[in-house]
Scaffold this active site. Structure first.
Site, mmCIF file in Angstrom:
data_model
loop_
_atom_site.group_PDB
_atom_site.id
_atom_site.type_symbol
_atom_site.label_atom_id
_atom_site.label_comp_id
_atom_site.label_asym_id
_atom_site.label_seq_id
_atom_site.Cartn_x
_atom_site.Cartn_y
_atom_site.Cartn_z
ATOM 1 C CD GLU A 1 -2.804 -1.675 2.566
ATOM 2 O OE1 GLU A 1 -3.934 -1.734 2.538
ATOM 3 O OE2 GLU A 1 -2.250 -1.485 3.592
ATOM 4 C CG ASP B 1 -12.379 -8.055 -0.258
ATOM 5 O OD1 ASP B 1 -13.028 -8.595 0.308
ATOM 6 O OD2 ASP B 1 -10.852 -7.320 -0.340
HETATM 7 N N1 SAH Z 1 -2.941 -11.473 2.467
HETATM 8 C C1 SAH Z 1 -2.722 -10.769 3.908
HETATM 9 C C2 SAH Z 1 -3.144 -10.520 4.624
HETATM 10 C C3 SAH Z 1 -4.350 -9.562 4.626
HETATM 11 S S1 SAH Z 1 -5.245 -8.892 6.122
HETATM 12 C C4 SAH Z 1 -1.220 -11.441 4.014
HETATM 13 O O1 SAH Z 1 -1.354 -12.741 4.009
HETATM 14 O O2 SAH Z 1 -0.666 -10.534 4.450
HETATM 15 C C5 SAH Z 1 -6.381 -7.706 4.834
HETATM 16 C C6 SAH Z 1 -6.044 -6.338 4.824
HETATM 17 O O3 SAH Z 1 -6.346 -5.370 3.776
HETATM 18 C C7 SAH Z 1 -5.918 -5.346 5.983
HETATM 19 O O4 SAH Z 1 -5.057 -4.386 5.889
HETATM 20 C C8 SAH Z 1 -7.609 -5.203 5.420
HETATM 21 O O5 SAH Z 1 -7.304 -3.416 5.781
HETATM 22 C C9 SAH Z 1 -7.619 -4.227 4.377
HETATM 23 N N2 SAH Z 1 -8.998 -5.591 3.873
HETATM 24 C C10 SAH Z 1 -8.645 -5.917 2.572
HETATM 25 N N3 SAH Z 1 -10.170 -6.690 2.519
HETATM 26 C C11 SAH Z 1 -10.864 -7.070 3.615
HETATM 27 C C12 SAH Z 1 -11.675 -7.220 4.439
HETATM 28 N N4 SAH Z 1 -12.745 -7.884 2.762
HETATM 29 N N5 SAH Z 1 -11.721 -7.110 5.754
HETATM 30 C C13 SAH Z 1 -10.956 -6.685 6.555
HETATM 31 N N6 SAH Z 1 -10.225 -6.735 5.583
HETATM 32 C C14 SAH Z 1 -9.951 -6.369 4.353
#
Ligand code: SAH
Length: 230
Positions: free
Chosen positions: A13, A197
């Site tokens: 980001e 998403d």
């Molecule tokens: N793929 C990453 C984890 C992502 S967690 C890993 O394996 O390290 C999701 C991140 O994107 C968080 O920082 C949150 O703020 C944002 N986010 C995007 N979609 C989200 C959702 N459906 N629910 C919660 N957070 C979401």
């Protein structure tokens, strides 16, 4: 010279911003790297906090108390809750809440902590700048409530629960921390997120596919906001 703090949760980001500014210095504090640079007549501090509310609260506190930022802007991705939000759309938070706070056993509303606010409002001046920047680029900016909590929402039922209980348009894992810390420290803040998403049963697959692109969209929008500032 004003100092603007820009926070993301994940490396993906903030990288587009560092790529844009090209030259910056790194200061390490509390397990985070803070990247300092200048743009126009602003000092800019950029950091990614790592995922979740606690990490974001720490990073925001350091921005405010160590770097003395005059305002804080969050950039990142989120899960869309409103049916009119699709991947790539940008949301500007009107206010933030913590959907995972629950002391309702004592009669408090969900998300409410005594001596605190259920919804923390973002700064109207920064929001105006975001709206102007969007208008100039013909971007349809969604303005609404963002709900934060320490879970990745990838479940249609949980998604509906957050909509019903908090009237939120998008869900993510850091915004409310930035809101609580900034408002308690009297620092104007705003939260910008591009949808990665729809927080439904396919959210993980969508997130992986669109993270990079949506993160870049959000970062590009932040640059357009900096260009809009006087
Ligand atoms: N793929 C990453 C984890 C992502 S967690 C890993 O394996 O390290 C999701 C991140 O994107 C968080 O920082 C949150 O703020 C944002 N986010 C995007 N979609 C989200 C959702 N459906 N629910 C919660 N957070 C979401």
């Amino acid at each position: 010279m004003k100092t603007i703090g820009i926070i993301g949760a994940m490396r993906e980001e903030v990288m587009p911003l560092l790529d844009f500014f090209k030259k910056y210095e790194e200061v390490k504090i509390g397990g985070n790297s803070f990247y300092t640079t200048t743009y126009k007549n602003y000092n800019i501090i950029i950091a990614y906090s790592k995922i979740g509310k606690i990490h974001a609260a720490l990073t925001c506190s350091i921005m405010a108390l160590h770097f003395c930022t005059d305002c804080i802007i969050f950039t990142g991705v989120a899960g869309g809750l409103s049916s009119d939000l699709k991947v790539g759309d940008i949301i500007l938070a009107s206010s933030l809440c913590q959907y995972d706070v629950d002391i309702s056993a004592f009669g408090h509303p969900l998300g409410f902590i005594p001596e605190s606010e259920l919804y923390v409002h973002t700064d109207s001046n920064l929001n105006e700048i975001a709206k102007k920047a969007a208008m100039k680029q013909n971007i349809k900016l969604k303005y609404g409530i963002i709900a934060s909590g320490d879970s990745f929402i990838s479940n249609a039922q949980k998604k509906q629960w957050i909509i019903d209980k908090f009237d939120a348009c998008a869900v993510e894992m850091e915004g409310a921390s930035i809101a609580v810390v900034s408002s308690l420290l009297n620092i104007p803040f705003c939260i910008i997120r591009a949808i990665s998403d729809s927080a439904d049963d396919n959210a993980d697959i969508s997130f992986d596919e669109f993270l990079a692109d949506s993160a870049k969209r959000s970062a590009a929008f932040i640059i357009s906001m900096l260009d809009e500032m006087q």
